[in-house]
Scaffold this motif. Structure first.
Motif, PDB file in Angstrom:
ATOM      1  N   LEU A   1      -5.629   6.876  -4.085  1.00 16.49           N
ATOM      2  CA  LEU A   1      -7.167   7.007  -3.090  1.00 16.49           C
ATOM      3  C   LEU A   1      -7.854   5.891  -3.084  1.00 16.49           C
ATOM      4  O   LEU A   1      -8.446   5.533  -2.309  1.00 16.49           O
ATOM      5  N   ARG A   2      -8.011   5.313  -4.335  1.00 14.55           N
ATOM      6  CA  ARG A   2      -8.584   3.978  -4.511  1.00 14.55           C
ATOM      7  C   ARG A   2      -8.197   2.649  -4.003  1.00 14.55           C
ATOM      8  O   ARG A   2      -8.608   1.789  -3.572  1.00 14.55           O
ATOM      9  N   ALA A   3      -6.867   2.876  -3.897  1.00 19.48           N
ATOM     10  CA  ALA A   3      -5.956   1.518  -3.814  1.00 19.48           C
ATOM     11  C   ALA A   3      -6.315   0.811  -2.343  1.00 19.48           C
ATOM     12  O   ALA A   3      -6.547  -0.351  -2.244  1.00 19.48           O
ATOM     13  N   PHE A   4      -6.178   1.842  -1.343  1.00 16.95           N
ATOM     14  CA  PHE A   4      -6.394   1.166   0.121  1.00 16.95           C
ATOM     15  C   PHE A   4      -7.658   0.340   0.451  1.00 16.95           C
ATOM     16  O   PHE A   4      -7.682  -0.759   0.738  1.00 16.95           O
ATOM     17  N   PRO A   5      -8.735   1.098   0.159  1.00 19.45           N
ATOM     18  CA  PRO A   5     -10.068   0.795   0.324  1.00 19.45           C
ATOM     19  C   PRO A   5     -10.589  -0.572  -0.541  1.00 19.45           C
ATOM     20  O   PRO A   5     -11.101  -1.684  -0.234  1.00 19.45           O
ATOM     21  N   VAL A   6     -10.269  -0.516  -1.814  1.00 19.24           N
ATOM     22  CA  VAL A   6     -10.493  -1.673  -2.854  1.00 19.24           C
ATOM     23  C   VAL A   6      -9.772  -2.730  -2.477  1.00 19.24           C
ATOM     24  O   VAL A   6     -10.143  -4.129  -2.139  1.00 19.24           O
ATOM     25  N   ASN A   7      -8.162  -2.892  -2.255  1.00 19.96           N
ATOM     26  CA  ASN A   7      -7.620  -3.955  -2.072  1.00 19.96           C
ATOM     27  C   ASN A   7      -7.617  -4.595  -0.532  1.00 19.96           C
ATOM     28  O   ASN A   7      -7.371  -5.609  -0.269  1.00 19.96           O
ATOM     29  N   ALA A   8      -7.730  -3.624   0.535  1.00 15.57           N
ATOM     30  CA  ALA A   8      -8.140  -4.211   1.849  1.00 15.57           C
ATOM     31  C   ALA A   8      -9.194  -4.912   1.820  1.00 15.57           C
ATOM     32  O   ALA A   8      -9.253  -5.785   2.531  1.00 15.57           O
ATOM     33  N   SER A   9     -10.279  -4.310   1.212  1.00 15.79           N
ATOM     34  CA  SER A   9     -11.737  -5.019   1.407  1.00 15.79           C
ATOM     35  C   SER A   9     -11.330  -6.331   0.414  1.00 15.79           C
ATOM     36  O   SER A   9     -12.151  -7.255   1.042  1.00 15.79           O
ATOM     37  N   ALA A  10     -10.780  -6.274  -0.674  1.00 14.85           N
ATOM     38  CA  ALA A  10     -10.589  -7.524  -1.608  1.00 14.85           C
ATOM     39  C   ALA A  10      -9.962  -8.614  -1.162  1.00 14.85           C
ATOM     40  O   ALA A  10     -10.295  -9.812  -0.652  1.00 14.85           O
ATOM     41  N   LEU A  11      -8.774  -8.433  -0.094  1.00 16.41           N
ATOM     42  CA  LEU A  11      -7.904  -9.477   0.283  1.00 16.41           C
ATOM     43  C   LEU A  11      -8.651  -9.787   1.612  1.00 16.41           C
ATOM     44  O   LEU A  11      -8.423 -10.953   1.961  1.00 16.41           O
TER      45      LEU A  11
END
Length: 309
Positions: A282-292
């Motif tokens: 659940l955390r992976a998509f918003p966190v990594n999409a935003s970070a990259l």
């Protein structure tokens, strides 16, 4: 003229570290609450929580909403530094592999780009490099996240500095690297992260000239989010082992990687290695999409060398 070009090249290679700071701060802002739930599910005694939602509700009910950001100070400082090292070294490893000839022609042109395997290898080396800095930062974070007491006075560690002092007092400075083997195993999976990120970027580029074409920043965002699913599915067993090693109280002997792996297997079978996968995804998509998205955007703005075309 030659020295000027060399100086400029060195400056550009440092840009990856600068852009990585933006990525690290983005990760903390978007994802630390999810990470607290994941860590508690992984490291609390079996039966403490029925699942991610139960853990969230109990944490907020017993400790307040701000408990989700327990241990946020080390990541706020640490993730900026960790991602600076991770993504800065990633850029330099990519450039090194290009110089060493791990390239292929871009379809339809004579321009050379790093191969997909090269992107994976660069991610692997960058993950190992970042483990040097990530291990002590993550150890402080894990220990602080697992304190369930509402009052600071009742907690073993009053804050990150106090936690650091107690660990060093018990095991010396090298005690801060408890869980380093777990961190190396976990961070090896950046091979999958950056290999799949590049594969997705190439897939989205094939939509150019069609009604489904998307902008490069949007492709960065979607590729970062989707690649994180690949990363975490591969990495979650090592993440469980790493966090268990780091969660060991400072007054107990340091555990080994194999000892911790056997303990998890004995307690929960192979499913035990996948504890915390739900909130992680659940955390992976918003966190990594935003970070990259932040990282790639800063790299373009700052004029970094291209490793894809």
């Amino acid at each position: 003229m030659g020295s000027e070009s060399e100086s400029q090249a060195n400056h550009v290679r440092f840009i990856g570290e600068v852009a990585g700071v933006g990525s690290g701060l983005t990760k903390v802002a978007v994802g630390h609450g999810f990470d607290t739930i994941k860590t508690r599910l992984q490291c609390s005694p079996p039966g403490t929580y029925k699942g991610a939602v139960d853990c969230l509700l109990k944490t907020v009910r017993n400790e307040s909403i701000f408990a989700l950001y327990k241990g946020a100070t080390p990541p706020a400082v640490g993730w900026a530094a960790i991602d600076s090292l991770l993504l800065g070294s990633l850029h330099n490893y990519r450039l090194f592999l290009i110089r060493e000839g791990m390239t292929e022609p871009v379809p339809g042109s004579d321009v050379k780009r790093l191969t997909l395997v090269g992107h994976g290898i660069a991610g692997l080396f960058a993950g190992w490099t970042s483990a040097l800095l990530a291990t002590p930062m993550e150890q402080l974070k894990v220990k602080l996240q697992l304190q369930l007491q509402r009052s600071t006075a009742d907690r073993v560690y009053k804050g990150p500095i106090d936690c650091l002092r107690q660990v060093v007092r018990a095991h010396g400075v090298l005690g801060l690297w408890t869980g380093f083997t777990g961190s190396l195993a976990f961070r090896s999976n950046f091979l999958w992260m950056f290999g799949s990120f590049e594969a997705l970027m190439r897939g989205f580029s094939k939509l150019d000239g069609t009604p489904y074409a998307i902008s490069t920043p949007m492709a960065n965002f979607l590729s970062g989010g989707l690649a994180s699913f690949v990363y975490w599915i591969m990495a979650i067993p090592a993440d469980n082992i790493k966090n268990r090693m780091m969660a060991t109280p400072h007054n107990l002997p340091k555990p080994s990687f194999t000892q911790t792996a056997r303990q998890i297997l004995a307690e929960g079978g192979f499913r035990g290695y996948y504890r915390g996968l739900g909130p992680t995804l659940l955390r992976a998509f918003p966190v990594n999409a935003s970070a990259l998205w932040v990282y790639e955007s800063l790299m373009r703005v700052l004029g970094a060398e291209k490793t894809r075309h």
